[in-house]
Scaffold this motif. Structure first.
Motif, mmCIF file in Angstrom:
data_model
loop_
_atom_site.group_PDB
_atom_site.id
_atom_site.type_symbol
_atom_site.label_atom_id
_atom_site.label_comp_id
_atom_site.label_asym_id
_atom_site.label_seq_id
_atom_site.Cartn_x
_atom_site.Cartn_y
_atom_site.Cartn_z
ATOM 1 N N ALA A 1 42.744 39.110 -67.183
ATOM 2 C CA ALA A 1 43.287 38.754 -68.494
ATOM 3 C C ALA A 1 44.580 37.967 -68.380
ATOM 4 O O ALA A 1 44.871 37.106 -69.216
ATOM 5 N N LYS A 2 45.358 38.231 -67.329
ATOM 6 C CA LYS A 2 46.657 37.571 -67.208
ATOM 7 C C LYS A 2 46.726 36.619 -66.022
ATOM 8 O O LYS A 2 47.810 36.223 -65.609
ATOM 9 N N ARG A 3 45.577 36.239 -65.502
ATOM 10 C CA ARG A 3 45.591 35.293 -64.380
ATOM 11 C C ARG A 3 46.061 33.936 -64.871
ATOM 12 O O ARG A 3 45.588 33.414 -65.875
ATOM 13 N N GLN A 4 47.024 33.337 -64.159
ATOM 14 C CA GLN A 4 47.563 32.047 -64.551
ATOM 15 C C GLN A 4 46.706 30.920 -63.997
ATOM 16 O O GLN A 4 46.316 30.936 -62.828
ATOM 17 N N SER B 1 53.600 26.237 -62.236
ATOM 18 C CA SER B 1 53.475 26.624 -63.637
ATOM 19 C C SER B 1 53.395 28.134 -63.777
ATOM 20 O O SER B 1 53.887 28.692 -64.754
ATOM 21 N N ALA B 2 52.773 28.807 -62.811
ATOM 22 C CA ALA B 2 52.703 30.267 -62.845
ATOM 23 C C ALA B 2 54.094 30.876 -62.701
ATOM 24 O O ALA B 2 54.445 31.833 -63.396
ATOM 25 N N VAL B 3 54.902 30.295 -61.825
ATOM 26 C CA VAL B 3 56.260 30.794 -61.615
ATOM 27 C C VAL B 3 57.089 30.618 -62.884
ATOM 28 O O VAL B 3 57.768 31.544 -63.345
ATOM 29 N N TYR C 1 55.980 32.880 -65.704
ATOM 30 C CA TYR C 1 56.412 34.254 -65.485
ATOM 31 C C TYR C 1 57.894 34.415 -65.828
ATOM 32 O O TYR C 1 58.286 35.349 -66.546
ATOM 33 N N LEU C 2 58.725 33.504 -65.322
ATOM 34 C CA LEU C 2 60.160 33.606 -65.587
ATOM 35 C C LEU C 2 60.465 33.477 -67.074
ATOM 36 O O LEU C 2 61.342 34.177 -67.597
ATOM 37 N N ILE D 1 65.745 55.376 -74.337
ATOM 38 C CA ILE D 1 66.050 53.946 -74.262
ATOM 39 C C ILE D 1 64.747 53.214 -73.955
ATOM 40 O O ILE D 1 64.103 53.483 -72.942
ATOM 41 N N VAL D 2 64.352 52.305 -74.850
ATOM 42 C CA VAL D 2 63.028 51.673 -74.800
ATOM 43 C C VAL D 2 63.120 50.272 -74.235
ATOM 44 O O VAL D 2 63.989 49.482 -74.629
ATOM 45 N N SER D 3 62.199 49.957 -73.326
ATOM 46 C CA SER D 3 62.172 48.648 -72.684
ATOM 47 C C SER D 3 60.808 47.992 -72.849
ATOM 48 O O SER D 3 59.782 48.630 -72.610
ATOM 49 N N PRO D 4 60.752 46.701 -73.244
ATOM 50 C CA PRO D 4 59.483 45.970 -73.224
ATOM 51 C C PRO D 4 59.083 45.685 -71.780
ATOM 52 O O PRO D 4 59.943 45.444 -70.931
ATOM 53 N N LEU D 5 57.787 45.709 -71.505
ATOM 54 C CA LEU D 5 57.307 45.567 -70.133
ATOM 55 C C LEU D 5 56.422 44.355 -69.894
ATOM 56 O O LEU D 5 56.333 43.855 -68.777
ATOM 57 N N GLU D 6 55.734 43.883 -70.933
ATOM 58 C CA GLU D 6 54.665 42.913 -70.735
ATOM 59 C C GLU D 6 55.209 41.519 -70.431
ATOM 60 O O GLU D 6 56.084 41.007 -71.124
ATOM 61 N N VAL D 7 54.665 40.938 -69.373
ATOM 62 C CA VAL D 7 55.017 39.580 -68.967
ATOM 63 C C VAL D 7 53.745 38.860 -68.527
ATOM 64 O O VAL D 7 52.646 39.433 -68.559
ATOM 65 N N ALA D 8 53.887 37.608 -68.102
ATOM 66 C CA ALA D 8 52.741 36.811 -67.674
ATOM 67 C C ALA D 8 52.341 37.184 -66.251
ATOM 68 O O ALA D 8 52.409 36.377 -65.320
ATOM 69 N N SER D 9 51.937 38.435 -66.084
ATOM 70 C CA SER D 9 51.542 38.963 -64.777
ATOM 71 C C SER D 9 50.740 40.233 -64.995
ATOM 72 O O SER D 9 50.943 40.928 -65.998
#
Length: 312
Positions: free
Chosen positions: A87-90, A96-98, A101-102, A229-237
């Motif tokens: 689902a998250k394969r670039q 472009s993947a780097v 992600y950043l 303390i809540v942190s978002p986790l989802e990224v392009a990975s």
């Protein structure tokens, strides 16, 4: 908005029967809502129509819609990197993947700013610095490294700081020494670890106060924590990012530093003297510093040649 947050909205006006349903849903969240409407009604001691009326009052089209969103929430919490790989394969170049992600990490960091009120950090800081007993830190497979980092900071500001590291049967023995004077800091992100949850749950029965760092889906430990303390986790990975969690931990440290009293400052001075006496870092070795000032930059020797080895 997560269903748990919907159920806990302060502006909800509930009948006594609806309160029973909400209490049941929150007590055994999220599994209590995964059966049929009839089974939920039976467990809560109310009628089937009462369950349907409640979910519609909460803003859902009916019980099937409520349950579908609850299932989607559970699925999001339990996704493994293997399930998310495709689902998250670039596509495209590695560059472009780097960059993608950043960029996604930057977005997650921005979301982290709004995920937890400043007052929550203030409450966490007070708990950590005012604890009469120990401050104990624990985390999961990756997040325990953030726990270790926070422990490294805290030990400079106060005594009695313990990083548990990898949980083992022997580590669970430390529960025998904990009580209401102590504070437990837990880092727990999806997929929540059973041993971390077990340790926190048993600590809670001892009246240990808990500070939790977790994600937007909330570890089950959130039900036991005094501060979350809540942190978002989802990224392009396929792998969740812990960059916002590290930033939040460092923000907590920054707040503590801004409020340090004379005792904490004196402790830091004592630690610096110990480090200087033992030449812990390059700048704490007076002989080395003197040599550098006299001779200029130190040259780091390279590997010896075979001929040099023979002579030596």
């Amino acid at each position: 908005m997560a269903i748990r947050d919907v159920l806990m909205r302060g502006d909800l006006t509930l009948t006594p029967s609806e309160e029973k349903i909400v209490r049941l849903l929150l007590t055994d969240y999220p599994t209590s809502g995964l059966g049929t409407a009839s089974s939920l009604a039976r467990r809560a001691g109310v009628s089937d129509p009462t369950v349907v009326r409640l979910v519609m009052k909460l803003g859902y089209e009916g019980f099937p819609d409520f349950q579908a969103k609850l299932l989607a929430e559970v699925e999001a919490r339990l996704h493994s990197p293997l399930l998310m790989m495709e689902a998250k394969r670039q596509s495209g170049s590695n560059d472009s993947a780097v960059l993608a992600y950043l960029d996604s990490v930057t977005t997650a960091l921005q979301k982290a700013t709004a995920a937890t009120p400043v007052q929550t950090y203030e409450r966490a800081a007070r708990l950590l610095m005012e604890a009469k007993g120990e401050v104990v830190l624990v985390g999961g497979r990756f997040s325990r490294h953030i726990a270790g980092m926070l422990a490294g900071y805290l030990v400079q500001f106060r005594p009695k700081v313990r990083d548990l590291g990898v949980l083992s049967p022997q580590i669970f023995d430390t529960l025998a020494d904990l009580d209401r004077r102590d504070v437990l800091v837990v880092f727990d992100y999806r997929r929540y670890q059973l041993d971390v949850m077990a340790y926190a749950s048993q600590a809670a029965t001892l009246d240990v106060r808990i500070v939790l760092f977790t994600d937007q889906w909330l570890s089950p430990i959130a039900d036991l924590a005094e501060v979350t303390i809540v942190s978002p986790l989802e990224v392009a990975s396929p792998y969740d990012t812990l960059a916002p969690a590290i930033a939040q931990m460092e923000a907590l440290v920054a707040h503590i530093v801004s409020t340090l009293g004379d005792d904490a400052r004196a402790r830091i001075e004592r630690l610096e003297k110990v480090r200087h006496a033992n030449a812990v870092t390059l700048d704490s070795d007076p002989q080395e510093n003197g040599a550098r000032q006299t001779l200029g930059p130190r040259k780091i020797p390279g590997p010896k040649s075979a001929k040099q080895d023979d002579i030596a």
